[in-house]
Design a protein around this motif. Structure first.
Motif, PDB file in Angstrom:
ATOM      1  N   ASP A  53       3.314  -1.315  11.952  1.00  0.00           N
ATOM      2  CA  ASP A  53       2.581  -1.026  13.447  1.00  0.00           C
ATOM      3  C   ASP A  53       3.569  -1.194  14.468  1.00  0.00           C
ATOM      4  O   ASP A  53       3.924  -2.336  14.334  1.00  0.00           O
ATOM      5  N   ASP A  88       0.741   2.281  10.104  1.00  0.00           N
ATOM      6  CA  ASP A  88       0.155   3.120  11.213  1.00  0.00           C
ATOM      7  C   ASP A  88       0.825   4.477  11.375  1.00  0.00           C
ATOM      8  O   ASP A  88       1.934   4.688  10.882  1.00  0.00           O
ATOM      9  N   VAL A  89       0.056   5.384  11.785  1.00  0.00           N
ATOM     10  CA  VAL A  89       0.740   6.892  11.479  1.00  0.00           C
ATOM     11  C   VAL A  89       1.410   7.178  12.988  1.00  0.00           C
ATOM     12  O   VAL A  89       2.441   8.014  12.890  1.00  0.00           O
ATOM     13  N   ARG A  90       0.937   6.418  14.234  1.00  0.00           N
ATOM     14  CA  ARG A  90       1.770   6.922  15.292  1.00  0.00           C
ATOM     15  C   ARG A  90       2.626   5.895  15.882  1.00  0.00           C
ATOM     16  O   ARG A  90       2.337   4.986  16.336  1.00  0.00           O
ATOM     17  N   VAL A 121      -3.093   4.094   5.014  1.00  0.00           N
ATOM     18  CA  VAL A 121      -2.967   4.406   6.352  1.00  0.00           C
ATOM     19  C   VAL A 121      -3.913   4.132   7.274  1.00  0.00           C
ATOM     20  O   VAL A 121      -5.285   3.886   7.042  1.00  0.00           O
ATOM     21  N   THR A 169      -5.641   4.098  11.205  1.00  0.00           N
ATOM     22  CA  THR A 169      -5.600   5.099  12.432  1.00  0.00           C
ATOM     23  C   THR A 169      -6.838   4.862  13.253  1.00  0.00           C
ATOM     24  O   THR A 169      -7.876   4.230  12.654  1.00  0.00           O
ATOM     25  N   ASP A 219      -8.513  12.161  12.516  1.00  0.00           N
ATOM     26  CA  ASP A 219      -7.045  12.085  13.038  1.00  0.00           C
ATOM     27  C   ASP A 219      -6.196  13.088  12.263  1.00  0.00           C
ATOM     28  O   ASP A 219      -6.270  12.960  10.978  1.00  0.00           O
ATOM     29  N   TYR A 236      -3.146  13.440  11.618  1.00  0.00           N
ATOM     30  CA  TYR A 236      -1.980  12.736  10.982  1.00  0.00           C
ATOM     31  C   TYR A 236      -2.644  12.150   9.533  1.00  0.00           C
ATOM     32  O   TYR A 236      -1.790  12.079   8.615  1.00  0.00           O
ATOM     33  N   VAL A 237      -3.654  11.694   9.475  1.00  0.00           N
ATOM     34  CA  VAL A 237      -4.552  11.311   8.229  1.00  0.00           C
ATOM     35  C   VAL A 237      -4.080  12.392   7.137  1.00  0.00           C
ATOM     36  O   VAL A 237      -3.860  12.186   6.132  1.00  0.00           O
ATOM     37  N   PHE A 280      -6.994   5.626   3.540  1.00  0.00           N
ATOM     38  CA  PHE A 280      -6.933   5.232   4.951  1.00  0.00           C
ATOM     39  C   PHE A 280      -8.007   4.522   5.365  1.00  0.00           C
ATOM     40  O   PHE A 280      -9.130   4.631   4.852  1.00  0.00           O
ATOM     41  N   LYS A 336      -8.759   1.569  12.209  1.00  0.00           N
ATOM     42  CA  LYS A 336      -8.336   0.310  12.744  1.00  0.00           C
ATOM     43  C   LYS A 336      -9.269  -0.781  12.958  1.00  0.00           C
ATOM     44  O   LYS A 336      -9.169  -2.085  13.068  1.00  0.00           O
TER      45      LYS A 336
END
Length: 222
Positions: free
Chosen positions: A8, A54-56, A81, A83, A88, A90-91, A102, A105
């Motif tokens: 992250d 973390d995806v981002r 994951v 998020t 999201d 990205y998921v 996932f 957070k």
């Protein structure tokens, strides 16, 4: 001892995760990464059981990092994951890239802890309702028709195993599958395990992706 790698770009988030996991005698944080590229490097060097991703993130996002980490297949860490948003985009990409599940957070500490244990035990962390949302997302693209190669792979399954795969693909839980097929949940778990083994799939999440990608099920279809 379950070995966990944290990935992250927010130091405070990593600190919070480290403190949460550190309260458990069977969990240990073996490393921390502030970007996706570092996560890939540390996953290879430290051989964790689970990566909290973390995806981002900068340099390499969590989706690409997940793809690289899981590329080797068997024996690679399970990626969980993290998020901010349940839907999201990205998921969905991360699941296709190889993530085993996932969590939000904002999930309570006990949910995170059990999530790590679930993945370490070889299970996926994706509830039926989320599976159905995944299918709805996949509906935005057109699934290809089954190919001869798919037919050969499916031929390895018994009739009952194919039925279980179809119900998995529709997002049903083990209990729901048991009710549909009039069998026990323990029997369902056995069939799921054999389906994954015969098709070379990592977990039930990727059984859903396989079923959709090969045209076996369509969102909203029965």
């Amino acid at each position: 001892m379950i070995r966990v790698l944290l990935a992250d770009d927010e130091e405070l988030m990593r600190a919070g995760l480290r403190m949460t996991l550190g309260t458990q005698p069977d969990l240990t944080v073996v490393g921390e990464a502030a970007d996706g590229r570092e996560a890939v490097r540390l996953a290879g060097a430290l051989k964790p059981d689970v990566v909290l991703m973390d995806v981002r993130m900068p340099v390499l996002d969590g989706v690409a990092a997940t793809r690289e980490i899981t590329a080797a297949g068997a024996g690679t860490p399970k990626v969980l994951v993290l998020t901010m948003f349940e839907l999201d985009e990205y998921v969905f990409a991360a699941v296709r890239a190889g993530a085993a599940g996932f969590l939000l957070k904002r999930s309570p500490p006990e949910v995170l802890i059990e999530g790590v244990r679930t993945l370490a035990a070889g299970d996926a962390l994706l509830g039926p309702s989320v599976t159905r949302r995944l299918l709805a997302e996949f509906a935005r693209s057109t699934a290809p028709p089954p190919t001869p190669e798919t037919a050969l792979r499916l031929a390895r399954l018994t009739g009952r195993e194919q039925a279980v795969l179809l119900l998995l693909g529709r997002g049903l839980s083990n209990a729901e599958i048991a009710g549909r097929l009039h069998i026990g949940e323990a029997t369902v778990r056995t069939h799921v395990g054999r389906v994954l083994e015969k098709l070379g799939l990592r977990d039930r999440v990727h059984a859903v992706v396989f079923a959709f990608d090969h045209g076996l099920v369509r969102p909203g279809g029965e």
